[in-house]
Design an enzyme around this catalytic site. Structure first.
Site, PDB file in Angstrom:
ATOM      1  N   ALA A  73       2.309   2.666  -0.210  1.00  0.00           N
ATOM      2  CA  ALA A  73       1.406   2.474   0.933  1.00  0.00           C
ATOM      3  C   ALA A  73       1.382   3.710   1.819  1.00  0.00           C
ATOM      4  O   ALA A  73       2.361   4.450   1.904  1.00  0.00           O
ATOM      5  CB  ALA A  73       1.854   1.256   1.751  1.00  0.00           C
ATOM      6  N   ASP A  74       0.247   3.913   2.465  1.00  0.00           N
ATOM      7  CA  ASP A  74       0.122   5.006   3.425  1.00  0.00           C
ATOM      8  C   ASP A  74      -0.797   4.552   4.555  1.00  0.00           C
ATOM      9  O   ASP A  74      -1.822   3.921   4.297  1.00  0.00           O
ATOM     10  CB  ASP A  74      -0.439   6.266   2.768  1.00  0.00           C
ATOM     11  CG  ASP A  74      -0.288   7.473   3.680  1.00  0.00           C
ATOM     12  OD1 ASP A  74       0.815   8.044   3.714  1.00  0.00           O
ATOM     13  OD2 ASP A  74      -1.256   7.809   4.388  1.00  0.00           O
TER      14      ASP A  74
END
Length: 197
Positions: A73-74
């Site tokens: 995730a970012d």
């Protein structure tokens, strides 16, 4: 048996996944982030793919006989097309908060699931966007908040779940997306893929 691996050392993402009751291990991605996209939604998807793929390469042999799902995730904050990462220093944090105060900005989180199963590898990538509306903040309030140190390792220089909650007027979209992981959407994706029931 499905094994889950979170490709992030973020304590906030760890807490959010724990809330779901998922059992998982943590293996942070350490590679250099390479951004080739320009739109916030595309950037977070690209970075989440890089993180998930890096960790998937590590786990390819470990779970040969199980289904293994790597979650990368970012999260980024965007305001008027400017992407706001983590502040470089206190002055940068003050600059960001001055822009965000009394305005609406967007928080994007990209998520990539790399599924390793029977020697095969499949990836699913998606993103969520949340609009965040902030109350006005005086210069003294901004300085006081920055002095707490809380903004220094946060995209956009604030934590919605922390002391900055006092200045959040409202949001449109998933709250947890702003914290760092859109867990409701994640659950829907895992259900659709038959990885949880």
């Amino acid at each position: 048996m499905v094994k889950f691996v979170l490709a992030s050392g973020s304590p906030r993402r760890k807490e959010l996944l724990e809330q779901l009751g998922l059992e998982f291990e943590i293996s942070s991605a350490h590679g250099e982030e390479r951004i080739t996209k320009t739109k916030p939604a595309d950037i977070v998807e690209e970075l989440s793919q890089q993180k998930a793929n890096e960790v998937a390469d590590r786990f390819r042999e470990v779970y040969k006989n199980d289904t293994c799902v790597i979650i990368g995730a970012d999260t980024i904050v965007a305001f008027s097309d400017e992407i706001m990462g983590k502040p470089r220093d206190k002055e940068d944090a003050v600059r960001m908060l001055t822009q965000l105060a009394d305005n609406t900005h967007q928080v994007y989180t990209g998520v990539t699931l790399v599924i390793l199963k029977d020697g095969d590898r499949k990836a699913v990538t998606f993103h969520e966007k949340t609009d965040v509306h902030m109350y006005p903040m005086t210069e003294a309030q901004i300085q006081a908040y920055v002095a707490t140190g809380e903004p220094m390792d946060k995209a956009g220089a604030y934590a919605i779940q922390g002391k900055c909650a006092a200045y959040i007027k409202g949001i449109n979209g998933e709250y947890n997306n702003v914290v760092g992981l859109p867990v409701a959407r994640l659950m829907q994706e895992l259900l659709a893929l038959g990885l949880i029931s």
